[in-house]
Scaffold this motif. Sequence first.
Motif, mmCIF file in Angstrom:
data_model
loop_
_atom_site.group_PDB
_atom_site.id
_atom_site.type_symbol
_atom_site.label_atom_id
_atom_site.label_comp_id
_atom_site.label_asym_id
_atom_site.label_seq_id
_atom_site.Cartn_x
_atom_site.Cartn_y
_atom_site.Cartn_z
ATOM 1 N N UNK B 104 0.844 -1.192 0.000
ATOM 2 C CA UNK B 104 0.000 0.000 0.000
ATOM 3 C C UNK B 104 0.885 1.250 0.000
ATOM 4 N N UNK B 105 0.312 2.384 -0.365
ATOM 5 C CA UNK B 105 1.151 3.584 -0.455
ATOM 6 C C UNK B 105 1.698 4.013 0.916
ATOM 7 N N UNK B 106 2.856 4.616 0.863
ATOM 8 C CA UNK B 106 3.505 5.142 2.056
ATOM 9 C C UNK B 106 2.594 6.121 2.800
ATOM 10 N N UNK B 110 1.643 6.962 6.847
ATOM 11 C CA UNK B 110 1.890 8.237 7.511
ATOM 12 C C UNK B 110 0.699 8.633 8.372
ATOM 13 N N UNK B 111 -0.482 8.446 7.821
ATOM 14 C CA UNK B 111 -1.684 8.779 8.591
ATOM 15 C C UNK B 111 -1.753 7.934 9.854
ATOM 16 N N UNK B 112 -1.467 6.642 9.696
ATOM 17 C CA UNK B 112 -1.507 5.754 10.861
ATOM 18 C C UNK B 112 -0.396 6.121 11.847
ATOM 19 N N UNK B 296 10.634 13.080 8.261
ATOM 20 C CA UNK B 296 9.191 13.240 8.036
ATOM 21 C C UNK B 296 8.395 12.520 9.113
ATOM 22 N N UNK B 297 8.911 11.371 9.549
ATOM 23 C CA UNK B 297 8.257 10.655 10.645
ATOM 24 C C UNK B 297 8.230 11.497 11.906
ATOM 25 N N UNK B 298 9.326 12.184 12.182
ATOM 26 C CA UNK B 298 9.388 13.025 13.385
ATOM 27 C C UNK B 298 8.482 14.246 13.220
ATOM 28 N N UNK B 299 8.430 14.801 12.014
ATOM 29 C CA UNK B 299 7.508 15.918 11.763
ATOM 30 C C UNK B 299 6.090 15.507 12.151
ATOM 31 N N UNK B 300 5.753 14.294 11.773
ATOM 32 C CA UNK B 300 4.450 13.725 12.084
ATOM 33 C C UNK B 300 4.220 13.629 13.594
ATOM 34 N N UNK B 301 5.276 13.361 14.346
ATOM 35 C CA UNK B 301 5.160 13.322 15.808
ATOM 36 C C UNK B 301 4.758 14.705 16.353
ATOM 37 N N UNK B 302 5.271 15.737 15.692
ATOM 38 C CA UNK B 302 4.893 17.087 16.103
ATOM 39 C C UNK B 302 3.403 17.329 15.896
ATOM 40 N N UNK B 363 2.043 17.458 6.314
ATOM 41 C CA UNK B 363 2.661 16.136 6.417
ATOM 42 C C UNK B 363 2.045 15.166 5.417
ATOM 43 N N UNK B 364 0.745 15.282 5.192
ATOM 44 C CA UNK B 364 0.084 14.365 4.262
ATOM 45 C C UNK B 364 0.478 14.659 2.817
ATOM 46 N N UNK B 365 0.656 15.927 2.509
ATOM 47 C CA UNK B 365 1.117 16.265 1.160
ATOM 48 C C UNK B 365 2.526 15.718 0.938
ATOM 49 N N UNK B 366 3.374 15.881 1.940
ATOM 50 C CA UNK B 366 4.735 15.354 1.806
ATOM 51 C C UNK B 366 4.720 13.832 1.667
#
Lengths: 598, 598
Positions: B104-106, B110-112, B296-302, B363-366
């Motif tokens: 499945x797409x990356x 990211x959302x999860x 990007x994973x850490x950005x998501x943590x923010x 983050x979702x666009x990235x």
Amino acid sequence: MPEYKAPLRDYKFVMQELLDCETHYSTLGYEDASLDMLDAILSEAGKFTEQVIAPLNQIGDEQGCTWTDGNVTTPDGFKEAYQQYVDGGWPTLSLPEEFGGQDLPHSVNTAIGEMMSAANHSFAMYPGLSHGAIATLLAHGTDTQKQMFLPKLVEGSWTGTMCLTEAHCGTDLGMLRTKAELNDDGSYRLNGSKIFISAGEHDLSDNIVHIVIARIPGSPEGTRGISLFAVPKFNITDDGVVEDRNGVNCGSIEHKMGINANATCVINFDNAKGYLIGEVNRGLNCMFTFMNAARLGVANEGVAASEASFQGALTYAKDRLQMRSMSGVKNPNGPADPIIVHPDVRRMLLTQKSFAEGGRALASDLAQLVDTVHASNNENHKALAEAKLALLTPIAKAFLTETGLESTSHGIQVFGGHGFIKEWGMEQLMRDTKISCLYEGTTGIQALDLLGRKILGSQGELLKGFAAEVVSFCQNNAGTPSLTSHCQTLASYLKEWQSTTMEIGKKAANNPDEIGAASVDYLMFSGYVTLAYYWAKMVACAQKKLDAGTDEKDFYLAKIQTGQFYFDRILPRAKGHAACITAGAESMMALDAEHFSF
Amino acid sequence: MPEYKAPLRDYKFVMQELLDCETHYSTLGYEDASLDMLDAILSEAGKFTEQVIAPLNQIGDEQGCTWTDGNVTTPDGFKEAYQQYVDGGWPTLSLPEEFGGQDLPHSVNTAIGEMMSAANHSFAMYPGLSHGAIATLLAHGTDTQKQMFLPKLVEGSWTGTMCLTEAHCGTDLGMLRTKAELNDDGSYRLNGSKIFISAGEHDLSDNIVHIVIARIPGSPEGTRGISLFAVPKFNITDDGVVEDRNGVNCGSIEHKMGINANATCVINFDNAKGYLIGEVNRGLNCMFTFMNAARLGVANEGVAASEASFQGALTYAKDRLQMRSMSGVKNPNGPADPIIVHPDVRRMLLTQKSFAEGGRALASDLAQLVDTVHASNNENHKALAEAKLALLTPIAKAFLTETGLESTSHGIQVFGGHGFIKEWGMEQLMRDTKISCLYEGTTGIQALDLLGRKILGSQGELLKGFAAEVVSFCQNNAGTPSLTSHCQTLASYLKEWQSTTMEIGKKAANNPDEIGAASVDYLMFSGYVTLAYYWAKMVACAQKKLDAGTDEKDFYLAKIQTGQFYFDRILPRAKGHAACITAGAESMMALDAEHFSF
């Protein structure tokens, strides 16, 4: 754990050179507060905080306080350190001789307060809370109450607390439920439960005097029906002799983000015997005396946090080798350059430094104003001091604690990943200092006090008074080359401060929510401009010293350079806050409370 | 502890309505990623994070991990929850079918990832680190290595780590000392010690695959002599069968400010058998692939921190009764109004909300751009995606984590003193999220990457590309009444972004320290403007939905109102940063390192 060094040289600069405390003290009749005496006291306080209190900071955080069956045990070493504090006569410094004090100026105590808090925030709070209880009794207690409570509180063998908050009311004290009923002997019996009582129970002192707000049945609802009481942990005779246990019990202690070594207690009053302080239903007015003093104490904690974190970060930044300077190798014999060569590390260090030193100047000036209010015979001086204090207290409390929190965050960043590790002590500083943005009125509450009560409530008079002082400074110093630009900048921000105030005032006439919507940005704007004024004053003072010739050229030059950094790189943040204020309340109030999430 | 609710409606808005993932996925050939499938996956992920992971967050903080003789025990419930995570097939989602994945797409992952991190930052890091190891092996491993490691890593029965930092080098990896020597069989033996290894040792999985950077004797000094290795905790055969223990040992775990339930380990390599990944001395290049994904994973943590803290604060603000609204009583039947009526409480909530939702859109666009880089057959699309990712990755990493930290601080303030008490869970969010400003490159390092490497390093090309996208958006939307003002504002900030960049570039030609001096203010300026662009896009999308007619009017109106708040009350902060940048490096570099304190 960063090693703490009391900033004695900087205190000499601020108190003696900037604020001329010698003249200040002699004008107020403080004969004993000579410069020699001041040096000796601060130097001893430096040793005490560095050698006794600071070494307990980390272990205090690790162990925290423990609660067993209503008793609270402080961390290892706290009891002995507190005894040393009492034996050294530290609690008595700025208190009246009549009750065993040394009658020194309040501002001396403020300086020591910063050192104590920087060395160990949790420890400093134990005597800090006593000061509030003492101040309340001094201002509003009967002669009998003073004799009962003050000698031991002043000596430090008893400690005090302030019991305001209940589970359902913090800011909104009018909702309180604790009940006080008259006994036949004229005392009262209290029933109810208070939370968040700092130093509410512990093993450092022989007795604890709780200053409690409660409602006497039949009193009006809201804040006009609140009375104030002194409620000792152990009952005492009119002569202050300790008798049996009173109906005061510590139900539990909180587990918190920080200040783990200070017990934050639930205190239950179960038919506890209490003594009315001041008049019935005038309790909140009596509290205000104390609350303003307490807010200045908390402002000082913000300065302390900036200073402590700065010291830790500076040591590390000189020591840690990582990467090369982009403008050329600075440490050719090492595998990398010390990180203090990197501009962004300097930005963080200078931000901390400019908050610590600027905040110290502001807090010290306010402490001198408190001296004046306490001790001056000149009613005009007193009124001016009171007006300036009224304006600058909420600014100092909120701005210096918010910048203190920011400083501690920078301190962690300078250490990189190591900053997140407890061992280094940098993260504890951030956890401990966050409380200062909350207690004694959150940043939001200070901002409402500033803009609503002080600025608009005085029809702008309080701001006008302070603005006149700043304008006069600018007029007197604009001709000095190192100050020309600072004075122009200050004058321009001052004008913006005034016009922004007018603008909010106009909008608020139509929509009172404009006050709350502007308040925190307004407070931060005011804080940045106020600190700029103190930095300009420090630059002026340092320049005079350089012009007069000195063998401490580096020290004064550093002041001027740090001032330049503040004007260049910190003060412009005020522009962002001003722009936010201008946008008004509309977009803040538009969203329906039920539509914040879906 | 605030109850966590996965923001499913908002993810539908961002992924489907704003970013049209249906077209995006079908263009890239992700046949299985239908909207129904996406809904089903996100809804299941919502349940898993709400019901399994979130309830372990507070107990994880309290218990932390424990180290005994080299073994690490995770808190109660973690092992079972991780097993559920594996059994549910969650690790396999966006990984290749060839190794057991679901292809499945990356961006689905990211959302999860945001939900996992919001529910339990510490727990989310265990699988999070595996992703880095898998990505590295997929990109640079040999076929044999892939067969050895990937099936079990993809399945989740093994986990991975990234071993970079050593005690004396974090940012400056060129200084590393860990040594890798060639064995007769073509493998290497590693000796050295790594620190800060997240999930370096634990009891959740059967084996741990460490991806380690080390120096092969004879290699050049600095970053050009670094090679990359896969080093399993237990040795394995070429077929992936587990054999004896390798020379890999956990020496200790750190005691930290937060993320206590994630083991941060000292990992000692003692003649440990490792497998070279990629070419000799090209280790750092291989790492970069992974590092960008990790950032990007850490950005998501923010984003997750903003969301989690917002949820907690919102619930409390609707519930807590305190004071009356200044514009009239709102809750006449209660003793006071809920604090959400007060403008300053709304300011804090809307700040959190605008960071969470704006950050989610960014983050979702990235994440979609990462999909494109992975799966597109169109070289032009790939190149455009890579360019935009290069620019926005450091902005997202630093800006979204700094604003995440700010959000968690607001969350505490909304609770007043209660925010400082552990029980409420708000302070844990702040302690946990501070790490996101530090690891995978501090905010300062991201800022240097943005300004030095990306912006100036590309001669402004990367910014030009993004600016063209924003300009085009403004041109297309300026005619829509609800967007006219936003487009004008955006265009003006964009112009300032470009002119500021030119100005720094010119100054830096004479003094390279101008880059570091401007960098963090520049990054924050860029962040505020970038988020404004995403907010404008969301407003445009919501307006279209409203214009087309919808029975979810309140939802779309809330988007437009929150966007207005962002433009009115958050974006203007950029002005302060711009003014700081303009002042240049001089006052930052003037002070002699020895004169920072006296």
